[in-house]
Design a protein around this motif. Structure first.
Motif, PDB file in Angstrom:
ATOM      1  N   GLY A  78       0.816  -1.207   0.000  1.00  0.00           N
ATOM      2  CA  GLY A  78       0.000   0.000   0.000  1.00  0.00           C
ATOM      3  C   GLY A  78       0.847   1.254   0.000  1.00  0.00           C
ATOM      4  N   LEU A  79       0.194   2.374  -0.270  1.00  0.00           N
ATOM      5  CA  LEU A  79       0.890   3.654  -0.213  1.00  0.00           C
ATOM      6  C   LEU A  79       1.302   4.014   1.213  1.00  0.00           C
ATOM      7  N   ASP A  80       0.809   3.246   2.190  1.00  0.00           N
ATOM      8  CA  ASP A  80       1.284   3.424   3.563  1.00  0.00           C
ATOM      9  C   ASP A  80       2.695   2.853   3.731  1.00  0.00           C
ATOM     10  N   GLY A  81       3.214   2.220   2.659  1.00  0.00           N
ATOM     11  CA  GLY A  81       4.575   1.700   2.666  1.00  0.00           C
ATOM     12  C   GLY A  81       4.708   0.285   3.176  1.00  0.00           C
ATOM     13  N   ARG A  82       3.631  -0.302   3.665  1.00  0.00           N
ATOM     14  CA  ARG A  82       3.712  -1.648   4.223  1.00  0.00           C
ATOM     15  C   ARG A  82       3.518  -2.714   3.152  1.00  0.00           C
ATOM     16  N   VAL A  83       4.280  -3.799   3.306  1.00  0.00           N
ATOM     17  CA  VAL A  83       4.063  -5.022   2.539  1.00  0.00           C
ATOM     18  C   VAL A  83       3.561  -6.039   3.551  1.00  0.00           C
ATOM     19  N   VAL A  84       2.385  -6.618   3.282  1.00  0.00           N
ATOM     20  CA  VAL A  84       1.710  -7.469   4.254  1.00  0.00           C
ATOM     21  C   VAL A  84       1.442  -8.844   3.641  1.00  0.00           C
ATOM     22  N   LEU A  85       1.704  -9.899   4.427  1.00  0.00           N
ATOM     23  CA  LEU A  85       1.392 -11.270   4.035  1.00  0.00           C
ATOM     24  C   LEU A  85       0.097 -11.682   4.725  1.00  0.00           C
ATOM     25  N   TRP A  86      -0.851 -12.200   3.948  1.00  0.00           N
ATOM     26  CA  TRP A  86      -2.165 -12.610   4.450  1.00  0.00           C
ATOM     27  C   TRP A  86      -2.307 -14.112   4.302  1.00  0.00           C
ATOM     28  N   ARG A  87      -2.852 -14.755   5.322  1.00  0.00           N
ATOM     29  CA  ARG A  87      -3.148 -16.194   5.280  1.00  0.00           C
ATOM     30  C   ARG A  87      -4.668 -16.339   5.330  1.00  0.00           C
ATOM     31  N   THR A  88      -5.280 -16.522   4.191  1.00  0.00           N
ATOM     32  CA  THR A  88      -6.745 -16.522   4.121  1.00  0.00           C
ATOM     33  C   THR A  88      -7.375 -17.727   4.791  1.00  0.00           C
ATOM     34  N   GLY A  89      -6.663 -18.834   4.893  1.00  0.00           N
ATOM     35  CA  GLY A  89      -7.204 -20.018   5.533  1.00  0.00           C
ATOM     36  C   GLY A  89      -7.258 -19.905   7.048  1.00  0.00           C
ATOM     37  N   GLU A  90      -6.556 -18.922   7.601  1.00  0.00           N
ATOM     38  CA  GLU A  90      -6.512 -18.725   9.051  1.00  0.00           C
ATOM     39  C   GLU A  90      -7.128 -17.368   9.372  1.00  0.00           C
ATOM     40  N   VAL A  91      -8.446 -17.311   9.383  1.00  0.00           N
ATOM     41  CA  VAL A  91      -9.127 -16.027   9.541  1.00  0.00           C
ATOM     42  C   VAL A  91      -8.913 -15.390  10.905  1.00  0.00           C
ATOM     43  N   THR A  92      -8.521 -16.184  11.912  1.00  0.00           N
ATOM     44  CA  THR A  92      -8.320 -15.616  13.241  1.00  0.00           C
ATOM     45  C   THR A  92      -6.909 -15.089  13.449  1.00  0.00           C
ATOM     46  N   SER A  93      -5.955 -15.479  12.599  1.00  0.00           N
ATOM     47  CA  SER A  93      -4.589 -14.990  12.784  1.00  0.00           C
ATOM     48  C   SER A  93      -4.406 -13.665  12.054  1.00  0.00           C
ATOM     49  N   PRO A  94      -3.691 -12.738  12.686  1.00  0.00           N
ATOM     50  CA  PRO A  94      -3.491 -11.427  12.058  1.00  0.00           C
ATOM     51  C   PRO A  94      -2.535 -11.518  10.872  1.00  0.00           C
TER      52      PRO A  94
END
Length: 181
Positions: free
Chosen positions: A143-159
């Motif tokens: 994002g333009l906020d400068g962050r690169v984020v990894l998402w785990r869609t199978g684990e909806v409760t984990s950030p």
């Protein structure tokens, strides 16, 4: 193709269904008004593009779309928008699967599925009928906020896991604008 949805902001290719021809290949167009169209390529007998026909319209975004990606197995579509949201769609039934409303503090400029072979690619149709569709794979966003984020869609409760945050790590002065695996 002209559209009442305004300029196309992102484009991608969807899956060709197994055992079917190129006429079943999709072009996915993301528009300025937040609409995503799944378009079928219609060719004449000589293989020349004759037209694009709307197969489905996805309308859950409320702002300008900025990025699209299709999973390696062709089952999932990622879309990102200027309002900081990310959505995961099923390309099998064209339904919204996950909605990340505040994924970033600013415009999400890129999304990409992690290119990994999953069990879903090798599973039989019988297994899918018994256990339902597999979870979409991991993906990353920038994002333009400068962050690169990894998402785990199978684990909806984990950030989500922040891979790069220029506000915390002063070694990174530039803001990433695109993302690819």
């Amino acid at each position: 193709k002209s559209s009442p949805h305004g300029p196309v902001r992102a484009v991608g290719f969807g899956p060709v269904q197994p055992g079917q021809g190129k006429e079943d290949e999709l072009i996915i167009a993301a528009y300025e008004d937040g609409v995503i169209e799944l378009l079928s390529l219609v060719e004449d007998r000589e293989g020349q593009l004759k037209s694009l026909e709307v197969v489905s319209t996805l309308t859950d975004h409320t702002g300008v779309l900025t990025s699209l990606d299709v999973s390696l197995d062709g089952r999932w579509l990622l879309s990102a928008a200027r309002d900081g949201s990310i959505k995961v769609w099923s390309l099998g039934n064209h339904l919204l699967i996950h909605n990340y409303v505040c994924a970033h503090e600013d415009t999400v400029v890129g999304v990409a599925f992690r290119p990994m072979v999953t069990e879903a690619m090798d599973s039989s149709e019988d297994e899918a009928a018994l256990f339902g569709p597999p979870a979409p794979p991991e993906f990353a966003s920038v994002g333009l906020d400068g962050r690169v984020v990894l998402w785990r869609t199978g684990e909806v409760t984990s950030p989500p896991r922040i891979l790069l945050n220029p506000f915390v790590d002063p070694a990174f002065q530039a803001r990433p604008l695109r993302l690819a695996w």
